[in-house]
Design a protein around this motif. Structure first.
Motif, mmCIF file in Angstrom:
data_model
loop_
_atom_site.group_PDB
_atom_site.id
_atom_site.type_symbol
_atom_site.label_atom_id
_atom_site.label_comp_id
_atom_site.label_asym_id
_atom_site.label_seq_id
_atom_site.Cartn_x
_atom_site.Cartn_y
_atom_site.Cartn_z
ATOM 1 N N GLY A 70 42.313 41.447 41.878
ATOM 2 C CA GLY A 70 42.490 42.009 40.596
ATOM 3 C C GLY A 70 43.029 43.220 40.819
ATOM 4 O O GLY A 70 44.259 44.060 40.569
ATOM 5 N N TYR A 71 43.132 44.131 41.941
ATOM 6 C CA TYR A 71 43.325 45.220 42.443
ATOM 7 C C TYR A 71 45.379 44.929 42.987
ATOM 8 O O TYR A 71 46.097 45.706 42.285
ATOM 9 C CB TYR A 71 42.570 45.600 43.512
ATOM 10 N N LYS A 72 45.421 43.763 43.144
ATOM 11 C CA LYS A 72 46.936 43.323 44.277
ATOM 12 C C LYS A 72 47.719 42.603 42.874
ATOM 13 O O LYS A 72 48.395 42.977 42.705
ATOM 14 C CB LYS A 72 46.672 42.436 45.384
ATOM 15 N N TYR A 73 46.820 41.783 41.898
ATOM 16 C CA TYR A 73 47.391 41.189 41.238
ATOM 17 C C TYR A 73 47.565 41.281 39.709
ATOM 18 O O TYR A 73 48.018 40.077 38.847
ATOM 19 C CB TYR A 73 47.283 39.346 41.383
ATOM 20 N N GLY A 74 46.467 41.787 39.426
ATOM 21 C CA GLY A 74 46.252 42.393 38.221
ATOM 22 C C GLY A 74 45.224 40.957 37.187
ATOM 23 O O GLY A 74 44.383 40.386 38.149
ATOM 24 N N PHE A 208 37.457 54.164 30.547
ATOM 25 C CA PHE A 208 38.753 53.890 30.670
ATOM 26 C C PHE A 208 39.410 53.593 29.791
ATOM 27 O O PHE A 208 38.711 52.473 29.282
ATOM 28 C CB PHE A 208 39.604 53.869 32.020
ATOM 29 N N GLU A 209 40.615 53.382 29.040
ATOM 30 C CA GLU A 209 40.426 53.079 27.367
ATOM 31 C C GLU A 209 41.981 51.201 28.109
ATOM 32 O O GLU A 209 42.502 51.285 29.008
ATOM 33 C CB GLU A 209 42.102 53.795 27.008
ATOM 34 N N ILE A 213 45.112 51.253 30.855
ATOM 35 C CA ILE A 213 44.161 50.182 31.960
ATOM 36 C C ILE A 213 46.166 49.022 32.137
ATOM 37 O O ILE A 213 46.262 48.792 33.518
ATOM 38 C CB ILE A 213 43.035 49.160 31.935
ATOM 39 N N THR A 214 45.744 48.523 30.555
ATOM 40 C CA THR A 214 46.727 47.621 30.919
ATOM 41 C C THR A 214 48.286 48.120 30.959
ATOM 42 O O THR A 214 49.365 47.090 31.933
ATOM 43 C CB THR A 214 46.686 46.541 29.656
ATOM 44 N N GLY A 215 48.508 49.115 30.146
ATOM 45 C CA GLY A 215 49.839 49.642 29.980
ATOM 46 C C GLY A 215 50.696 50.306 31.635
ATOM 47 O O GLY A 215 51.435 49.859 31.953
ATOM 48 N N GLN A 216 49.207 50.640 32.587
ATOM 49 C CA GLN A 216 50.033 50.949 34.241
ATOM 50 C C GLN A 216 49.690 49.689 34.552
ATOM 51 O O GLN A 216 50.590 49.586 35.721
ATOM 52 C CB GLN A 216 47.718 51.292 34.453
ATOM 53 N N LEU A 217 48.809 48.635 34.755
ATOM 54 C CA LEU A 217 49.216 47.396 35.206
ATOM 55 C C LEU A 217 50.537 46.484 34.918
ATOM 56 O O LEU A 217 51.168 46.442 35.848
ATOM 57 C CB LEU A 217 48.152 46.248 34.694
ATOM 58 N N ALA A 218 51.279 46.923 33.402
ATOM 59 C CA ALA A 218 52.611 46.262 33.878
ATOM 60 C C ALA A 218 53.347 47.294 34.003
ATOM 61 O O ALA A 218 54.306 46.280 34.690
ATOM 62 C CB ALA A 218 52.688 46.485 31.948
ATOM 63 N N GLU A 219 53.262 48.604 33.508
ATOM 64 C CA GLU A 219 54.144 49.394 34.657
ATOM 65 C C GLU A 219 54.933 49.173 35.760
ATOM 66 O O GLU A 219 55.090 48.942 36.076
ATOM 67 C CB GLU A 219 53.863 50.828 34.104
#
Lengths: 493, 44
Positions: A70-74, A208-209, A213-219
């Motif tokens: 999850g940390y490396k690939y979302g 954490f909203e 979280i998903t915004g950070q992943l996408a970025e």
């Protein structure tokens, strides 16, 4: 930094350990025969089957490895879980291979092979299963120790002591109570582990909203974080391996298939598979989500650990409050203990039932058989301790687990399918499959460890190496079976 | 895709809660039955 309190969290953990040990030891008086010791008298029903299978297949190692994904690939890191869920449900629904296996009433898979392929294949299968299984399990203790020392906030020097303590507790009740102790403790461990995991997940979700979280992943990772087929971050070869591994492990992984073999009948075995299949998705979804939470936290607030695998314990030690941390650690300890105990028992059952069969020929008394099995569990424990101390893990933990698992999964899966559904399969094909399935992953592990060949191993990659093992074992089974002269035709000429 | 994963996570958590409660309740009964059976086997 950790929120761990020795008084409150420590008391919760101590209470849990005492309760587990007491329950595990109390049931040992019911062990009468070797069937009771290895398969709990084949009395497992659906609910206990779910608890036991779920608790066994979820340990600290699984949690850390899947959090690392999850940390490396979302969310793309949950692909192996999706594959396992679908494959397990389909196998439970159709009874593919598991029906003939349970109908036969065998204790292990190699025993099933004897009828079709003879004693030598049974013995060789036992050796390969134990070899692959023990190498796979070899890193469990170190990872468990790593997780606990980090979350307790202890210095590195305490790792070995932590590993020894975990092993000693697990070995004590497994050696004395066998599968029955494993079942009782698995049940307790499933409940404690589930409560701990659910609370931790909800806390991360509410602290954490979701959009942050998903915004950070996408970025950071782009669309590939949500879809493994996009880009080459996760990769098609890895997806193919996930599917192959899911099929092979659901059919032949000894600790998984033991629950079907221990079920009170074939229909119950199939129901256990169908009902537990969503848990194999949970097993990836929840840790991966916690790993994603860790990624979000360390990206925004700094303090990321050197190794990605340590992100989860570091993250949990910071974000979970005192009390909840104790509950989660008890849950993780529960998960680890149930995994270690079941695995120790599973490999000892194969050593006794298949590798040592030429020695005891099922002639030994129940008392002697149980004594030998107990000794085998203790020896496996010692091996795990020694191996865990010296083996340096290279690369992804999940990749190590996949590569070592492939040592036996590739050949056993091929042989099992052939034994159930291909009349022309014979012992030449089976031996060919065992050799090929063993040589490819072991060669890859050696290439990875030797400095002069490390670069070459990197070029091939663990996924292509493992996929080739699965394909070539199938080819070896077909070619070997076709090559063997047909005795009927020889007699006719 | 973000909504898909949110729904998936919620469904997974719901299933997990239901199964945990069900297994905790029914699993305990099964465990007692197994232990009683084994005790009976020993006495017979």
């Amino acid at each position: 930094m950790t929120n761990f309190s020795w008084l409150l969290d420590g008391s919760i953990i101590a209470l849990y350990i005492v309760a587990t040990l007491t329950a595990g030891l109390m049931v040992r008086k019911y062990i009468k025969g070797v069937d009771d010791y290895l398969l709990a008298g084949r009395k497992v029903d659906i609910y206990l089957g779910i608890a036991s299978l779920a608790a066994t297949e979820f340990g600290i190692v699984t949690c850390m490895a899947n959090a690392e994904l999850g940390y490396k690939y979302g969310f793309a890191g949950t692909t192996p879980g999706i594959a396992l869920f679908l494959v397990m449900f389909l196998i439970g629904q159709t009874g593919f291979c598991i029906k003939p296996l349970r109908d036969k009433g065998v204790t292990t898979i190699p025993e099933f092979f004897e009828d079709k392929f003879g004693k030598k294949v049974r013995w060789a299968s036992g050796v390969v299963i134990v070899l692959g299984g023990l190498l796979n399990m070899g890193v469990f203790l170190r990872m468990g120790g790593d997780f606990l020392t980090t979350i307790f906030g202890l210095p590195d020097g305490y790792l070995e002591a932590m590993m020894t303590i975990i092993l000693a507790i697990v070995a004590l009740y497994t050696i004395l109570g066998g599968m029955l102790s494993v079942l009782v403790t698995d049940y307790m461990q499933f409940v404690v582990m589930s409560i701990g995991l659910l609370i931790a997940t909800f806390l991360v979700l509410f602290n954490f909203e979701w959009s942050s979280i998903t915004g950070q992943l996408a970025e950071s990772y782009g669309a590939a974080a949500f879809n493994p087929f996009i880009g080459d971050t996760y990769g098609l070869d890895r997806i193919v391996l996930d599917v192959l591994l899911a099929l092979a492990s659901i059919l032949t992984w000894q600790t998984t298939i033991t629950r079907v073999l221990a079920a009170k009948d074939t229909a119950t075995g199939q129901r256990i598979y169908r009902a537990t299949s969503p848990f194999f998705l949970i097993r990836f979804m929840i840790p991966a989500f916690l790993g994603i939470g860790a990624f979000y936290y360390f990206t925004n607030f700094g303090g990321a650990p050197d190794r990605e695998i340590m992100a989860l314990p570091n993250f949990l030690a910071i974000v979970l409050p005192t009390g909840i941390l104790g509950l989660l650690i008890a849950g993780m300890l529960a998960a680890d203990m149930s995994t270690n105990s079941s695995y120790m028992l599973a490999w000892s059952s194969v050593i006794y039932n298949d590798i040592m069969e030429p020695i005891h020929k099922k002639q030994w008394s129940d008392k002697r058989s149980i004594r030998v099995n107990r000794m085998l569990v203790a020896l496996i424990g010692i091996f795990l301790l020694l191996y865990g101390l010296w083996y340096p893990l290279k690369g992804d933990l999940w990749v190590y687990l996949q590569v070592t698992g492939t040592i036996y999964l590739s050949s056993m899966c091929t042989i099992l399918i052939a034994a159930c559904y291909w009349d022309k399969a014979n012992n030449w094909g089976a031996i060919g499959a065992i050799i090929v399935g063993c040589v490819i992953p072991i060669s890859y592990l050696i290439l990875q460890q030797v400095p002069s060949t490390q670069q070459w191993a990197e070029q091939i990659g663990p996924y292509k190496s493992a996929i080739s093992a699965y394909i070539l074992t199938g080819v070896a089974m077909i070619i070997g079976s076709k090559l063997k002269p047909n005795p009927l035709k020889i007699n006719q000429t | 895709m973000k909504i898909f994963w949110l729904i998936a996570l919620i469904l997974v958590l719901l299933w997990y809660i239901i199964v945990t409660v069900l297994v905790a309740w029914r699993g305990f009964k099964s465990l007692r039955t197994i232990l009683n059976d084994l005790a009976d086997d020993q006495n017979s």
